[in-house]
Design a protein around this motif. Structure first.
Motif, PDB file in Angstrom:
ATOM      1  N   ARG A 241       0.841  -1.198   0.000  1.00 32.83           N
ATOM      2  CA  ARG A 241       0.000   0.000   0.000  1.00 32.83           C
ATOM      3  C   ARG A 241       0.880   1.255   0.000  1.00 32.83           C
ATOM      4  N   HIS A 242       0.427   2.256  -0.746  1.00 29.05           N
ATOM      5  CA  HIS A 242       1.153   3.525  -0.794  1.00 29.05           C
ATOM      6  C   HIS A 242       0.152   4.647  -0.539  1.00 29.05           C
ATOM      7  N   ARG A 243       0.459   5.463   0.431  1.00 29.31           N
ATOM      8  CA  ARG A 243      -0.492   6.504   0.814  1.00 29.31           C
ATOM      9  C   ARG A 243      -0.260   7.791   0.040  1.00 29.31           C
ATOM     10  N   GLY A 244      -1.349   8.511  -0.214  1.00 25.65           N
ATOM     11  CA  GLY A 244      -1.241   9.823  -0.824  1.00 25.65           C
ATOM     12  C   GLY A 244      -1.257  10.904   0.236  1.00 25.65           C
ATOM     13  N   ASN A 245      -1.764  12.081  -0.135  1.00 24.93           N
ATOM     14  CA  ASN A 245      -1.752  13.193   0.832  1.00 24.93           C
ATOM     15  C   ASN A 245      -2.782  12.960   1.945  1.00 24.93           C
ATOM     16  N   MET A 246      -2.599  13.674   3.031  1.00 25.93           N
ATOM     17  CA  MET A 246      -3.572  13.608   4.130  1.00 25.93           C
ATOM     18  C   MET A 246      -4.098  15.024   4.360  1.00 25.93           C
ATOM     19  N   GLU A 247      -5.394  15.158   4.501  1.00 23.56           N
ATOM     20  CA  GLU A 247      -6.006  16.450   4.781  1.00 23.56           C
ATOM     21  C   GLU A 247      -6.702  16.371   6.126  1.00 23.56           C
ATOM     22  N   SER A 248      -6.443  17.372   6.955  1.00 18.22           N
ATOM     23  CA  SER A 248      -7.028  17.369   8.294  1.00 18.22           C
ATOM     24  C   SER A 248      -8.322  18.164   8.303  1.00 18.22           C
ATOM     25  N   LEU A 249      -9.315  17.633   8.990  1.00 24.74           N
ATOM     26  CA  LEU A 249     -10.541  18.369   9.260  1.00 24.74           C
ATOM     27  C   LEU A 249     -10.586  18.568  10.780  1.00 24.74           C
ATOM     28  N   ALA A 250     -10.051  19.685  11.204  1.00 20.70           N
ATOM     29  CA  ALA A 250      -9.946  19.931  12.646  1.00 20.70           C
ATOM     30  C   ALA A 250     -11.125  20.779  13.112  1.00 20.70           C
ATOM     31  N   ALA A 251     -11.098  21.126  14.381  1.00 14.44           N
ATOM     32  CA  ALA A 251     -12.133  22.017  14.921  1.00 14.44           C
ATOM     33  C   ALA A 251     -12.126  23.290  14.078  1.00 14.44           C
ATOM     34  N   GLY A 252     -13.299  23.807  13.790  1.00 12.49           N
ATOM     35  CA  GLY A 252     -13.369  25.029  12.997  1.00 12.49           C
ATOM     36  C   GLY A 252     -13.542  24.758  11.509  1.00 12.49           C
ATOM     37  N   SER A 253     -13.549  23.489  11.104  1.00 12.38           N
ATOM     38  CA  SER A 253     -13.795  23.166   9.698  1.00 12.38           C
ATOM     39  C   SER A 253     -15.225  23.563   9.339  1.00 12.38           C
ATOM     40  N   PRO A 254     -15.451  23.937   8.074  1.00 12.45           N
ATOM     41  CA  PRO A 254     -16.835  24.278   7.696  1.00 12.45           C
ATOM     42  C   PRO A 254     -17.764  23.072   7.833  1.00 12.45           C
ATOM     43  N   ALA A 255     -19.049  23.346   7.939  1.00 13.58           N
ATOM     44  CA  ALA A 255     -20.023  22.260   8.111  1.00 13.58           C
ATOM     45  C   ALA A 255     -20.010  21.331   6.905  1.00 13.58           C
ATOM     46  N   ILE A 256     -19.819  21.925   5.725  1.00 12.25           N
ATOM     47  CA  ILE A 256     -19.666  21.119   4.504  1.00 12.25           C
ATOM     48  C   ILE A 256     -18.260  21.419   3.963  1.00 12.25           C
ATOM     49  N   ALA A 257     -17.436  20.416   3.887  1.00 14.18           N
ATOM     50  CA  ALA A 257     -16.045  20.642   3.452  1.00 14.18           C
ATOM     51  C   ALA A 257     -15.806  20.009   2.096  1.00 14.18           C
ATOM     52  N   ASP A 258     -15.127  20.760   1.235  1.00 13.24           N
ATOM     53  CA  ASP A 258     -14.678  20.205  -0.046  1.00 13.24           C
ATOM     54  C   ASP A 258     -13.195  19.897   0.078  1.00 13.24           C
ATOM     55  N   VAL A 259     -12.840  18.650  -0.168  1.00 15.07           N
ATOM     56  CA  VAL A 259     -11.455  18.227   0.011  1.00 15.07           C
ATOM     57  C   VAL A 259     -10.994  17.522  -1.261  1.00 15.07           C
ATOM     58  N   GLU A 260      -9.779  17.835  -1.687  1.00 10.23           N
ATOM     59  CA  GLU A 260      -9.205  17.078  -2.807  1.00 10.23           C
ATOM     60  C   GLU A 260      -8.182  16.100  -2.246  1.00 10.23           C
ATOM     61  N   THR A 261      -8.293  14.860  -2.649  1.00 11.60           N
ATOM     62  CA  THR A 261      -7.322  13.859  -2.216  1.00 11.60           C
ATOM     63  C   THR A 261      -6.569  13.370  -3.439  1.00 11.60           C
ATOM     64  N   GLU A 262      -5.293  13.081  -3.235  1.00  8.28           N
ATOM     65  CA  GLU A 262      -4.442  12.728  -4.380  1.00  8.28           C
ATOM     66  C   GLU A 262      -3.523  11.572  -4.019  1.00  8.28           C
ATOM     67  N   VAL A 263      -3.322  10.680  -4.964  1.00  5.14           N
ATOM     68  CA  VAL A 263      -2.278   9.661  -4.808  1.00  5.14           C
ATOM     69  C   VAL A 263      -1.396   9.692  -6.044  1.00  5.14           C
ATOM     70  N   ARG A 264      -0.119   9.583  -5.825  1.00  2.00           N
ATOM     71  CA  ARG A 264       0.827   9.522  -6.947  1.00  2.00           C
ATOM     72  C   ARG A 264       1.168   8.065  -7.189  1.00  2.00           C
ATOM     73  N   ILE A 265       0.694   7.559  -8.312  1.00  2.00           N
ATOM     74  CA  ILE A 265       0.824   6.136  -8.611  1.00  2.00           C
ATOM     75  C   ILE A 265       2.089   5.907  -9.419  1.00  2.00           C
ATOM     76  N   ASP A 266       2.923   5.043  -8.904  1.00  5.53           N
ATOM     77  CA  ASP A 266       4.190   4.721  -9.569  1.00  5.53           C
ATOM     78  C   ASP A 266       3.981   3.465 -10.414  1.00  5.53           C
ATOM     79  N   GLY A 267       4.210   3.590 -11.714  1.00 10.06           N
ATOM     80  CA  GLY A 267       4.025   2.442 -12.604  1.00 10.06           C
ATOM     81  C   GLY A 267       4.850   1.242 -12.184  1.00 10.06           C
ATOM     82  N   ALA A 268       5.951   1.488 -11.484  1.00 10.59           N
ATOM     83  CA  ALA A 268       6.818   0.389 -11.041  1.00 10.59           C
ATOM     84  C   ALA A 268       6.105  -0.563 -10.087  1.00 10.59           C
TER      85      ALA A 268
END
Lengths: 252, 304
Positions: free
Chosen positions: B79-106
């Protein structure tokens, strides 16, 4: 550019394995590199040449000789051979995980390039050699792929000795972990934390403690995402599960 | 559905867009080709009803949540992890988040699995039962699978160059070991397509008319079926199998499926059809090939 290795055709496996029947490792070596059907992956790397395959065969043979090939195979020597070869394969083969996932690649290595080494490492017992040590049907059992993957999962390039963890546990313990390649060993960070914790408990580590701790971690993996944990959190979580196992087994 | 030791929010509290690479759906991008040098940045957007997730999972406003994705190839398994985005206290009630993984062909082999999770991050100490309390606890997850190699079908098919190999330099080679009928078909049968062959290459690259491509694949299908049935007919150890399980399909089960589909008469038992097949293979091989041509509609469809 990564290297591409020959992939032994499924139709060739039976024939190649049958050749080994009743032969000693040295007699197998004397057969030389056998003509066999293979293909390469279509693209994505440089194909190893026949000369390079012959050199690889010589290197593997020389490594085995350091540890008693072909005449002796004491268990301590075999363990030392595994540890040495795991590092060597991972560093020298220049093979990427995708290519190393090919069962046919390891089948070619075990049945064509160095079957004599596999035969020495896993000697023939009634009724003969164990096929999985030669072909690629199980990557955790093939003589060479098991070592490459062990190193690939446990290597830590941030350490002065990146392969230190490969040497920390006994054969049976490391096999218990790597047998769970689809689950616990699929997360290198977690696998490294398990090896570190198990080695820290070397004095009271026995088969049942490790097995119980691995089962607890496996259950945890159903609802815990180990990938989001940093090394500190992983070590703490793994340590807690080993503690729980220790308590449970001591109370049993 | 897996029973968890804590409450989780409804699946629809998080909306996930499809995975894309530079605006192209990931599956489509993989179909265009890849090799060990390929690098792909796959992205997806998540719309998270943060308030609902907290409420339904029993979390406090102070509890942190973490959004992350990872990929895993079913061949290499790592398994290879991509970015991590935190939703901490103070996050909006509806959050838009982009998640990304960089896939290595190897790393790629088999199929590619991408998984996105919303997990518990740092937590405030609590006493409530049935509420997630350990960092890393999965609150929501979604997994998507993409085929990257010809391993997803009934027979593994690999495109390769036959140059330098010991193979006859034909259009294709069907590698099928004898015996071992209980062995998984995926490990013991392999169809190799010779990309050095101009006709095969044209069919693979779809550079010629569709009729030509169709004729090539029809010829291949006929050869595969004929090869498997001939192996079954010639081997006295082969016996048809009953039904199929969820386990990996065996060579025997594959051959039985071929017999039922391409050789048996309507309502005929596979075992009875095998008896006829053996007779034809031994006494009337030309008839056997003709029967298979008929049943497969060889050169009888998609050719204008």
């Amino acid at each position: 550019m990564t290297r591409l290795y020959p992939r032994l055709l499924p139709s060739e496996v039976d024939k190649a394995f049958a050749l080994l029947a009743g032969l000693s490792p040295h007699a197998i070596e004397l057969l030389g590199l056998q003509e066999s059907g293979y293909v390469f992956a279509a693209a994505g790397g440089d194909r190893v040449s026949p000369d390079e395959l012959a050199a690889l065969r010589s290197e593997l043979t020389a490594c085995a000789r350091e540890f008693g090939y072909p005449d002796t195979n004491r268990i301590d020597d075999l363990i030392a051979f595994d540890r040495t070869l795991a590092r060597w394969l991972h560093r020298q083969l220049d093979i990427v995980p995708g290519e190393a996932s090919s069962k046919a690649v390891w089948g070619y290595l075990g049945l064509v390039v160095a079957p004599h080494v596999a035969a020495w490492r896993f000697p023939s017992r009634e009724p003969g050699y164990t096929r999985e040590r030669f072909d690629g049907s199980d990557l955790t059992r093939n003589t060479f792929s098991r070592l490459w993957w062990r190193a690939a999962v446990l290597v830590d390039e941030d350490q002065p000795d990146p392969y230190r963890l490969v040497d920390l546990l006994g054969e049976e313990a490391i096999d218990q972990l790597m047998a769970r390649r689809r689950s616990l060993a699929a997360s290198p960070g977690l696998a490294r934390a398990i090896v570190r914790e198990a080695s820290r408990r070397e004095n009271d580590l026995d088969r049942s403690l490790l097995r119980d701790a691995l089962q607890r971690l496996l259950r945890l993996s159903a609802f815990m995402d180990f990938e989001v944990m940093d090394d500190f959190e992983l070590s703490r979580t793994v340590g807690e599960e080993f503690d729980a196992s220790h308590q449970a087994l001591r109370g049993a | 559905m897996r029973a968890l030791p804590y409450r989780t929010p409804a699946f629809e509290s998080v909306l996930a867009s499809p995975w894309v690479v530079d605006g192209v759906p990931l599956g489509e991008r993989l179909d265009q080709g890849w090799d060990y040098q390929t690098q792909l940045a796959a992205r997806r957007r998540l719309t998270i009803d943060v308030a609902r997730v907290r409420r339904e999972a029993g979390l406090t406003m102070a509890d942190e949540m973490v959004v992350s994705s990872r990929y895993r190839a079913t061949g290499s398994l790592i398994r290879h992890r991509g970015n991590m985005e935190s939703l901490a206290a103070g996050s909006p009630a509806i959050a838009d988040v982009e998640t990304e993984v960089r896939i290595d062909g190897a790393d790629l082999a088999g199929a590619l699995e991408l998984e996105t999770t919303v997990t518990l991050g740092s937590v405030t100490p609590r006493q409530q039962t049935f509420v997630a309390r350990r960092p890393g606890s999965i609150l929501w997850r979604r997994s998507d699978l993409f085929a990257v190699e010809g391993g997803g079908g009934l027979l593994p098919v690999a495109r390769t160059s036959f140059a330098g190999s010991a193979l006859p330099k034909g259009a294709w080679f069907i590698s099928a070991g004898t015996g071992e009928w209980d062995a998984p078909a995926m490990g013991h049968l392999l169809v190799l397509l010779n990309e050095d062959n101009p006709g095969v290459l044209a069919a693979l690259e779809r550079t010629l008319a569709g009729e030509f491509t169709s004729a090539v694949w029809q010829a291949l299908a006929l050869d595969i079926v004929h090869t498997v049935l001939s192996l079954a007919a010639d081997d006295p150890d082969f016996a048809t199998t009953d039904g199929e399980t969820d386990d990996e399909i065996s060579k025997a089960a594959l051959a039985t499926r071929f017999i039922r589909t391409w050789y048996a008469h309507p309502g005929e038992e596979a075992a009875d059809a095998l008896g006829r097949l053996r007779y034809d293979a031994q006494n009337e091989p030309a008839r056997l090939r003709a029967v298979l041509q008929e049943r497969l509609h060889f050169l009888g469809r998609d050719l204008g």
